[in-house]
Design an enzyme around this catalytic site. Structure first.
Site, mmCIF file in Angstrom:
data_model
loop_
_atom_site.group_PDB
_atom_site.id
_atom_site.type_symbol
_atom_site.label_atom_id
_atom_site.label_comp_id
_atom_site.label_asym_id
_atom_site.label_seq_id
_atom_site.Cartn_x
_atom_site.Cartn_y
_atom_site.Cartn_z
ATOM 1 C CB ALA B 107 65.366 76.675 44.833
ATOM 2 N N PRO B 109 69.993 73.043 42.660
ATOM 3 C CG PRO B 109 71.350 71.277 42.635
ATOM 4 C CD PRO B 109 71.352 73.076 43.428
ATOM 5 N N GLY B 110 67.903 71.806 44.569
ATOM 6 C CA GLY B 110 66.478 71.747 44.549
ATOM 7 C C GLY B 110 66.542 69.871 45.952
ATOM 8 C CB SER B 111 69.835 69.712 48.001
ATOM 9 O OG SER B 111 70.183 68.863 47.069
ATOM 10 C CE LYS B 112 71.721 73.509 51.727
ATOM 11 N NZ LYS B 112 72.502 73.346 50.577
ATOM 12 C CG ASP B 130 68.043 79.283 41.713
ATOM 13 O OD1 ASP B 130 68.595 78.453 42.424
ATOM 14 O OD2 ASP B 130 68.613 79.673 40.166
ATOM 15 C CG ASP B 157 67.022 89.423 41.367
ATOM 16 O OD1 ASP B 157 66.873 89.129 42.371
ATOM 17 O OD2 ASP B 157 67.941 89.665 41.481
ATOM 18 C CG ASP B 185 71.611 76.951 50.220
ATOM 19 O OD1 ASP B 185 72.693 77.192 51.345
ATOM 20 O OD2 ASP B 185 71.171 75.747 49.567
ATOM 21 C CB CYS B 238 78.439 76.155 51.495
ATOM 22 S SG CYS B 238 78.622 76.432 49.723
HETATM 23 C C1 LIG Z 1 73.977 77.438 46.905
HETATM 24 S S1 LIG Z 1 73.185 77.072 45.779
HETATM 25 C C2 LIG Z 1 71.352 76.894 45.931
HETATM 26 C C3 LIG Z 1 71.684 75.411 46.555
HETATM 27 C C4 LIG Z 1 70.315 74.842 46.934
HETATM 28 N N1 LIG Z 1 69.772 75.677 48.123
HETATM 29 C C5 LIG Z 1 70.095 73.356 47.380
HETATM 30 O O1 LIG Z 1 70.221 72.789 48.281
HETATM 31 O O2 LIG Z 1 70.199 72.245 45.938
HETATM 32 C C6 LIG Z 1 72.513 79.031 44.742
HETATM 33 C C7 LIG Z 1 71.652 79.357 44.258
HETATM 34 O O3 LIG Z 1 71.505 80.910 44.354
HETATM 35 C C8 LIG Z 1 70.991 81.227 42.760
HETATM 36 N N2 LIG Z 1 70.307 82.482 42.797
HETATM 37 C C9 LIG Z 1 71.869 83.418 43.036
HETATM 38 N N3 LIG Z 1 71.228 85.126 42.571
HETATM 39 C C10 LIG Z 1 69.952 84.750 43.123
HETATM 40 C C11 LIG Z 1 69.084 85.992 42.797
HETATM 41 N N4 LIG Z 1 69.185 87.055 42.605
HETATM 42 N N5 LIG Z 1 67.779 84.790 42.875
HETATM 43 C C12 LIG Z 1 67.590 84.307 43.650
HETATM 44 N N6 LIG Z 1 68.619 83.663 42.717
HETATM 45 C C13 LIG Z 1 69.242 83.541 42.917
HETATM 46 C C14 LIG Z 1 71.999 80.059 42.061
HETATM 47 O O4 LIG Z 1 71.612 80.171 40.962
HETATM 48 C C15 LIG Z 1 71.696 79.244 42.441
HETATM 49 O O5 LIG Z 1 71.084 78.186 42.037
#
Ligand SMILES: C[S@@+](CC[C@H](N)C(=O)[O-])C[C@H]1O[C@@H](n2cnc3c(N)ncnc32)[C@H](O)[C@@H]1O
Lengths: 173, 310
Positions: B107, B109-112, B130, B157, B185, B238
């Site tokens: 989630a 930094p939370g945009s979605k 996250d 996780d 995401d 992305c």
């Molecule tokens: C693409 S970013 C998310 C952006 C967010 N959805 C937004 O719209 O602001 C991917 C996120 O996945 C987290 N992440 C990576 N591996 C993870 C895991 N195994 N479990 C939970 N989160 C994880 C990362 O810390 C990162 O913040």
């Protein structure tokens, strides 16, 4: 089971009333709702569908849903109100979210003062109402909109906008 | 070979693709309907002399040709959130109803997350998770500024996310034993963000693509398992690499009870690919949407919608 205490790691739902209270010093749901009514005139119905939670001593959160209590999480809803101190203090974000329904202890600022307030400056506006925490508003797109919380003491309005929410806005870019 | 050369064989118009990747991205904001309306934001921008152009597919997504999204009154009030145009897609595809229970697996930094909250009218239950605690504080800050009150923030996780802390094995009326929908995401190699981060390729490697694909598969599987039959799971990245997109879907179709549905949005894009470097994927991955930067003058994006069947 150990004695019920205020565990800083988990969220506990506030008891409805003092009859249900088993942790000393914990605010109750009805006290919290009454406080918003007494202090700012925010209608109790506003909070009908919310639950209230405490994590750490005195920090109250407002939550649009419900969960079993206690729940271990980083956050449940939004930080809302600081209790367990003489003068309860609403958060900036709670005031932005719910303060539009306030009817008193609201101070409306003009454009220049509003910008200074958001930047964190203290002001000395005209005010002959109560001292204490006020909801600070200004006009946005034709309506009053709450910016945050001000502390009015000794003829001065102190901006208590937290650092992370302050901004210096130039009038026009 | 740069990552972009790697995908030229997949792209409909490689030249337009390359040219778009070299152009910077416009500033875009989403109107936060928890706190205000599109009309009031537009009026406030007009009052402040900030020009704004609505996107043709979403009235609440505005381009700001001259200004940055942060330094203005609408931002201070939590009326807007700086969010790239394609980044508005996954929550719109998930399309939750007020009252739903939704899990945002990655989630921060939370945009979605905050967009999901707005689509839910800030009601129902939204879990924003996250595994990165530092990024979670940005999520909390954004959610609070935008006035979100239906969000529970967790730091776990997502691959082995348990519902037990929400009372799933008890009989409390407020327990959560499954979600109505989930968003993955996923962390990814971010090739599609090259317009925003010109150094996105500096750390790119095929090894990283393969290792992050393993994480993506684990998270998407868990999301399907934690969603009730009939519920929806949206997967987005992305990035362009089929290893991180169609191959992840193919794996989850094989291992979990779910099927792909069409991604129905008024943005230009092309179908998911069914073959890549000798690998063949389930034909239904065509229902996913690939968006290249030249299609809508945005960043690159991938989005798929899964229905949970069992
Ligand atoms: C693409 S970013 C998310 C952006 C967010 N959805 C937004 O719209 O602001 C991917 C996120 O996945 C987290 N992440 C990576 N591996 C993870 C895991 N195994 N479990 C939970 N989160 C994880 C990362 O810390 C990162 O913040």
């Amino acid at each position: 089971m150990s004695d019920p205490t205020n565990d800083g790691q988990v969220f506990d739902r506030l008891p409805s009333t003092s009859d249900d209270r088993d942790v000393a010093g914990r605010a109750t749901r009805s006290e919290v709702i009454e406080w918003w009514g007494d202090r700012f005139g925010v209608d109790a119905e506003t909070f009908e569908n919310y639950t209230f939670w405490e994590k750490g001593a005195g920090k109250i959160w407002v939550f649009a849903a419900d969960l079993p209590s206690p729940t271990d999480a980083e956050g449940i809803g939004m930080t809302f109100l600081r209790t367990r101190q003489e003068h309860w203090k609403p958060t900036t974000n709670a005031v932005q979210r719910f303060g539009g329904r306030a009817t008193h202890n609201v101070i409306d600022l003009g454009p220049d003062e509003a910008a200074r307030f958001l930047a964190g400056d203290d002001l000395d506006p005209d005010w002959d109402g109560d001292w204490g925490y006020l909801i600070v508003t200004h006009e946005m797109a034709g309506e009053r909109e709450p910016i945050g919380v001000g502390l009015y003491v000794h003829d001065e309005l102190r901006s208590v906008v937290p650092k992370g929410r302050r901004a210096s806005l130039t009038a026009r870019e | 070979m740069t990552p972009l050369e790697r995908y030229e064989s997949l792209v409909d118009d490689p030249e337009a693709f390359r040219a778009a990747c070299d152009r910077p991205l416009p500033s875009v904001v989403r109107v936060n309907t928890i706190k205000t309306t599109v009309d009031r934001v537009r009026e406030a921008f007009d009052d402040a002399g900030i020009s704004h152009i609505p996107t043709d597919w979403h009235p609440g997504v505005l381009r700001l040709p001259e200004a940055s999204p942060g330094r203005n009154w609408p931002h201070a009030h939590g009326w807007i959130h700086g969010q790239e145009e394609v980044s508005n897609l996954p929550a719109a595809v998930l399309d939750p109803d007020p009252g739903d229970r939704v899990w945002d697996t990655c989630a921060a930094p939370g945009s979605k997350t905050t967009q999901l909250a707005a689509l839910m009218d800030d009601r129902g239950l939204l879990v924003g998770n996250d595994n990165n605690l530092g990024r979670l504080s940005a999520l909390r800050h954004n959610a609070e500024r935008l006035g979100v009150t239906n969000l529970v923030v967790t730091n776990r996780d997502a691959r082995n996310f348990s519902l037990k802390p929400f009372g799933s094995d008890g009989d409390d009326d407020a327990r959560v034993d499954a979600f109505d929908a989930a968003l993955v995401d996923a962390p990814c190699s971010c090739e599609g963000t090259i317009r925003k981060n010109p150094d996105a390729f500096d750390t790119w490697s095929l090894d990283h693509v393969h290792s992050v694909a393993g994480v993506q598969k684990g998270i998407l599987r868990r999301a399907v398992q934690a969603t009730r039959p009939g519920g929806v799971v949206v997967y987005s990245t992305c990035t362009f690499a089929p290893e991180e997109n169609e191959a992840v879907l193919d794996h989850v179709l094989d291992t979990e009870a779910c099927r792909l549905a069409d991604v129905d949005v008024p943005l230009e894009g092309v179908a998911g690919v069914t073959e890549w470097e000798g690998a063949e994927y389930d034909p239904s991955v065509e229902r996913a949407l690939r968006i290249y930067p030249h299609h809508n003058d945005t960043g690159g994006f991938f989005c798929a919608k899964l229905e949970v069947t069992g």
